[in-house]
Design an enzyme around this catalytic site. Sequence first.
Site: not given
Lengths: 159, 759, 289
Positions: B481, B522, B710, B713
């Site tokens: 993504i 994430s 991650g 986010e």
Amino acid sequence: MAKHHVAVSINGEPVEYLCSTRQTLLDVLRDELNLTGSKEGCASGDCGACSVMVDGRLVCSCLVMGAECDGKSIDTIEGMADGEKLHPLQQKFLEEAALQCGICTPGVLVAAKALLERNNNPTETQVRYWLAGNLCRCTGYDKIVRAVMLTAADMRGGA
Amino acid sequence: MSTGKTDYKWVGTRTIRPDGHDKVTGRAKFGSDFSLSGMIHGRVLRSPHAHALIKSIDTSAAEALAGVKAVITSKDFKDQPSELIPAGEAMVNYKDMTRNVMAREKVLYDGHAVAAVAATTVEIAEAALELIKVNYQVLPHVIDVDEAMADNAPILHDDLVPVGMDAKGPTNIAKRVEFTLGDAAKGFEQADVIIERSYSTAAVHQGYIEPHAVVASVAEDGQAQIWCCTQGQFMVRTFVGQLLGMATSSIRVTPSEIGGGFGGKTVVYLEPLATLLSSKVGKPVKMIMSREEVFRASGPTSASTMTYKIGATKAGKITAVDATLKLLAGAFPGSPVQPAAMCAVAPYDVENVHIVGYDVVANRPKVAAYRAPGAPISAFGAESIIDELAKELGLDPLKMRQLNAAKTGTKAAYGPTFRNIGYQETLDAAVAHDHYKAPLGPNQGRGVASGFWFNIGGESSATVNINEDGTAVVISGNPDIGGSRASLAMMAAEELGIDYHDVRPIIGDTASIGYNFLTGGSRVTFATGLAVVEAARDAVRQLCERAAKIWEVDAEGVIWDDGHAKPASTNVGEFDPLSLAQLAAQAAKTGGPISGHNAQNVQGAGPGFATHICDVEVDPETGHVTVLRYTSIQDVGRAIHPSYVEGQIQGGAAQGIGWALNEEYIYNAQGKLDNPGFLDYRIPVASDLPMIEAVMIEVPNDRHPYGVRGVGEVPLVPPMAAVANAIESATGVRMENLPMSPPRVLAAIDAAQLRQAAE
Amino acid sequence: MQSVQFEAPGTVDEAVALLAGATGDTRILAGGTDLLVQLRAHMINPGLIIDIKKIDETRSLTKNADGSYTIGAAYAGAEATERDDITKDWPGVVEGWDLIGSTQIQGRASLGGNLCNASPAADSVPAMIVAGMTANIAGPKGRRTIPVQDVPVSPGKTSLGKGEFIVSFNLPGRPKGGGDAYLRLIPRTEMDIAVVGCGVALVLDDSGTVTSAKVSLGAVSAKVLVVDAAAKAIIGTKLDDDALAKLDAACQAAAKPINDKRGTIEYRTKIAGVLARRAVKIAAERAGS
């Protein structure tokens, strides 16, 4: 009623297509000619993902009727690279990571190319306003604007 | 678990992404770019009402229209049991899910799917929708969270039994959650200053530019193939299988390139409809949502109202926090109230915390995940009130945060004790940053805010195939993504000791790779990245075995170094190193293909913290806010590909600025969404924003071989409060309700002036 | 949903004949930036669409010998911004025209389309009105010319009769000492529909005194308002604070906006005054240059 027979030039090649009145240029490109590089994000001219050039002018292909294009010259993302060689903007977008998901990228590139053809030394503000009709939800525009300005600098340096 | 080395060849560099050329030339195939021979087209009939009983549906005229091949309604779906099943960041209830993809007894929101048609052309399908007669009995509706919780509210689900509380009668409250640490009442007794405030946030949409799209093809033998834009091909397979009663082995889902998701493509809408239509017609069926459908019927995130009470000593130590969070779930239970409550004050070391949250249904589309679900909402309140508290105490807002920052060993109010975390480092970097010292002009102000997100691991599978020419293919199962292919390939190249450009990362369909939890939380670079590293190490182990076989030594006597098998010591023998290419060329003779695998449920995600600095200028006559400068400082663990980490940080800030200033779902008196398009749902455009400086702090996650945390986010958590705090700094007016659009800001400025004049 | 016929006549007479002969809803295609959105959203269901862009008169912009301009109804805003003459003489008119939507929209959006869409928030209309522009209309009974402000009647409705369409516009020459401006308020910096728009055209004498003025407001009424009281407040003044305050008050008094998703009554009223003050200053600056 019968479909319209339309003859155009797309990326320099002569192309003929049949379309109904309700089909937009974007519909024709995607559904009739399998040129799916131009994207539909809104169908209302608000996102710019379908940006193409018609007779040298930047437009949203979702707001152009297929039937009105007879005799016109159309340039899409598929014609942006010169054979195997990427356009400097395409190359710079890769180097600068100016894309994340990539859905807005074709439209942004077509629009940015149109800008640099008019103005090879745009200010950041000029780039931002020129691209205001190309929505990007991933990048926050930072790397896109940088890539356009760096490409412009390269093109000036090389000229 | 560390590699023990830090002089990486690929990790930390800015490579060209493997899918890049396809994406700058228009070659890349996104959801709606896919077509199949003989394909027909599906469209959805959607409710014009916010709340109504479906008395009857007559599809006969639509079915009779030439070109129409099938019409489906909820009658074509079997009902599902009501039970909560975990699905990553949320729980799913298939009884609700089947009703969300196709309304059953009632329509519960404007845009709720009521029927779907497959026809030879889109135009015929749309004409057929107009011929479907639905007899509705319109019911009173409720849109607002506090109204939905009121005693006399229209009830969406008569059988809703709230979790975590008792209800006297029918209710729209689906769940109550409560988190307690220490004794809040006692904490307030220790406080010199106590502030209590209310806040609200509007429902906002993820706003991905690519509408949902799917092609489904079900063959006569019941084997289904689905191509769609999704954050999780395995999620689609599971949900479609459950909703349509199909065996998992009969469904193969191939993810297209995905044009943005941000959590919004972690659920199914069109996929079960297209699959069912295809099975009825025997032809592939393509369905694409219009932008209007995306806004009306796919998941935004929750609207909310909140109250916060906070107490601190004169020295600035926070002694207690008490908060109540009410989050709208939309038509079915499942708002992110739990993570909202858990994240609310997670950046702080507070001894006494009491947070209560409510999950509330109302006549809006069912919410879907949106980047750190819930955390940006609760952080808006928490980071606003902390700012006000700092002002009240005469403390610099960053100093206030430094005084209370969670550190390694701090026990979080939501349970765990933090391992190595980098929050303090983000604050120190913010204090030291030249942005924080830059002068401000008239009508300008500066705000700061922090944020936290857990990050997740989860089920991950990967394969690393060594090709006969010494190159490699990495197969994983998470849609890319935002550049994850690049980071996976870089870690594999690092492990194998070969050139990054010789590693081809491929995203497998559900039949080509083991199960992977979806792209969310994430998790991909962290968790799937870990699986890739382990799979590469598995391949390396096999490579060493092959070298041992060739050298006729024990496998333990062979080490892997810089892409070559070498003897571990001179005791093993004198052998020239064997390159990966040399070993690959001999693979057939030494034991066959070399293929590394790994599948695990990855644990050990390192939490992410960020601190943002925002400068604004407010036009005192119009209330228009311009963001002048923005700096996001984040602990990223280790940035595998720094450019794409920066991209996550910059994109999150931009989304947060949109949420702060202009984005909102606007409903009219009939409960219909009044702004279902990019014209009036105002996401930031290029000219709205300044450059966004991303400052990456690297406090490696000790439970990942490359230290990955991650990063996707937490960038959306601080911005709303950072902007609000900056507006307060510029105007003296504190905005407690989102969005802070020009009319609201001007009204607040005017009201403050009136108050001042009166004093 | 019926099938739609499409024609692209090359002359005004052919277009009039097609319009007059059509049964059912007929739509004129100029830039298409509103028409295609409405068509796709099923807000309209026409039987015939007539593209007028093959008619040369609709696609040209000419500066006449007397300094006035004739502007084709389908001439695009982006094209106008590339002209040195009109951008110098009537910057406000070009601003309003070229503020419509994005760069992409500006490449297509026309004055004829923006006016005939008859939105009270149309960006080009307030500046057209204060500049004294008129519309050249062709129809079955020949040609007629009417003031721009008489074209829209109410949201979505125009005064054009059956078989009529706008071929071009007349824009007077810039008067000596004249200046114009258009300002709008939008929540973002681009891409929005005006919450309030304000057009100003004025003339200053050598001493800097306003000798004539026109002020118009968009998006605060069912159609664009011409606020005579606002003009009166500044005529005879040198735009001192008192005159600007009276201008502001006159605009606020004239505004009769509604509450909708784009703004509140209170906000639009207040902004009408703010924008008028700001637009007048810009127009005056231009008049002096």
